[in-house]
Design a protein around this motif. Structure first.
Motif, PDB file in Angstrom:
ATOM      1  N   GLY A  32       0.822  -1.207   0.000  1.00  0.00           N
ATOM      2  CA  GLY A  32       0.000   0.000   0.000  1.00  0.00           C
ATOM      3  C   GLY A  32       0.855   1.255   0.000  1.00  0.00           C
ATOM      4  O   GLY A  32       0.552   2.239  -0.681  1.00  0.00           O
ATOM      5  N   LEU A  33       1.927   1.212   0.761  1.00  0.00           N
ATOM      6  CA  LEU A  33       2.853   2.341   0.805  1.00  0.00           C
ATOM      7  C   LEU A  33       3.519   2.546  -0.561  1.00  0.00           C
ATOM      8  O   LEU A  33       3.631   3.685  -1.044  1.00  0.00           O
ATOM      9  N   ALA A  56       3.031  11.620   2.580  1.00  0.00           N
ATOM     10  CA  ALA A  56       3.742  10.412   2.153  1.00  0.00           C
ATOM     11  C   ALA A  56       4.863  10.074   3.127  1.00  0.00           C
ATOM     12  O   ALA A  56       5.073   8.902   3.469  1.00  0.00           O
ATOM     13  N   ASN A  57       5.575  11.082   3.592  1.00  0.00           N
ATOM     14  CA  ASN A  57       6.659  10.855   4.546  1.00  0.00           C
ATOM     15  C   ASN A  57       6.126  10.316   5.871  1.00  0.00           C
ATOM     16  O   ASN A  57       6.716   9.406   6.465  1.00  0.00           O
ATOM     17  N   ASP A  58       5.014  10.879   6.333  1.00  0.00           N
ATOM     18  CA  ASP A  58       4.409  10.390   7.580  1.00  0.00           C
ATOM     19  C   ASP A  58       3.975   8.931   7.446  1.00  0.00           C
ATOM     20  O   ASP A  58       4.154   8.137   8.373  1.00  0.00           O
ATOM     21  N   LEU A  59       3.413   8.592   6.304  1.00  0.00           N
ATOM     22  CA  LEU A  59       2.992   7.208   6.087  1.00  0.00           C
ATOM     23  C   LEU A  59       4.200   6.277   6.014  1.00  0.00           C
ATOM     24  O   LEU A  59       4.169   5.168   6.547  1.00  0.00           O
ATOM     25  N   ARG A 126      -7.691  10.362   4.928  1.00  0.00           N
ATOM     26  CA  ARG A 126      -7.469   8.913   4.797  1.00  0.00           C
ATOM     27  C   ARG A 126      -6.145   8.495   5.435  1.00  0.00           C
ATOM     28  O   ARG A 126      -6.050   7.439   6.049  1.00  0.00           O
ATOM     29  N   ALA A 127      -5.143   9.328   5.302  1.00  0.00           N
ATOM     30  CA  ALA A 127      -3.853   9.036   5.929  1.00  0.00           C
ATOM     31  C   ALA A 127      -3.985   9.033   7.458  1.00  0.00           C
ATOM     32  O   ALA A 127      -3.359   8.215   8.132  1.00  0.00           O
ATOM     33  N   ALA A 128      -4.819   9.907   7.995  1.00  0.00           N
ATOM     34  CA  ALA A 128      -5.044   9.939   9.441  1.00  0.00           C
ATOM     35  C   ALA A 128      -5.651   8.627   9.922  1.00  0.00           C
ATOM     36  O   ALA A 128      -5.344   8.157  11.026  1.00  0.00           O
TER      37      ALA A 128
END
Length: 146
Positions: A32-33, A56-59, A126-128
């Protein structure tokens, strides 16, 4: 040489994560990443790209956390099949699965933002959800017995 490196990484993953549900949960998250970053590469608008790169960096920073949960789960409740170990582990696995699915949805949101069918803040929402599922999995993870 790259093939040998990939082989070594796969052997290391087999040793740390097993070949069962914990390995699958980790690999699902990693895929997914990768997909999120593939979608990000297609963003042409520089302002939008600048807004999405921190997300993206946080994910990406979550991957070691997911690996740690999966590695601990494999140490405490080894899995070499598709059966989730009993106890608190079904809840941990469920949250890891939800994190992987939410990450795929975040990647899809990037694609939709590129097509201007979603507002850019949809990716952040969505990232949250991904962050939340990983945090819950960490909390649900039983303490490692010594």
């Amino acid at each position: 040489m790259a093939i040998f490196g990939a082989f070594r990484a796969a052997k290391r993953d087999d040793g740390e994560l097993g070949k069962g549900v914990w390995r699958r949960a980790h690999d699902r998250f990693r895929r997914g990443l990768d997909r999120f970053h593939q979608m990000l590469e297609g963003v042409q608008d520089e302002d939008l790209r600048a807004a999405l790169v921190p997300i993206a960096n946080d994910l990406a920073d979550l991957l070691p956390r997911v690996r740690k949960v999966c590695r601990r789960a494999q140490n405490i409740a080894p899995s070499e099949s598709l059966d989730v170990p009993a106890g608190r582990f079904p809840a941990v696995h469920r949250e890891l699965t939800k994190a992987g699915n939410a990450l795929a949805t975040a990647a899809e949101a990037v694609a939709m933002v590129r097509l201007q069918e979603l507002p850019p803040d949809a990716v952040g929402r969505r990232a949250a959800q991904v962050v939340e599922h990983v945090a819950v999995a960490e909390v649900l993870m039983p303490a490692e017995s010594t």
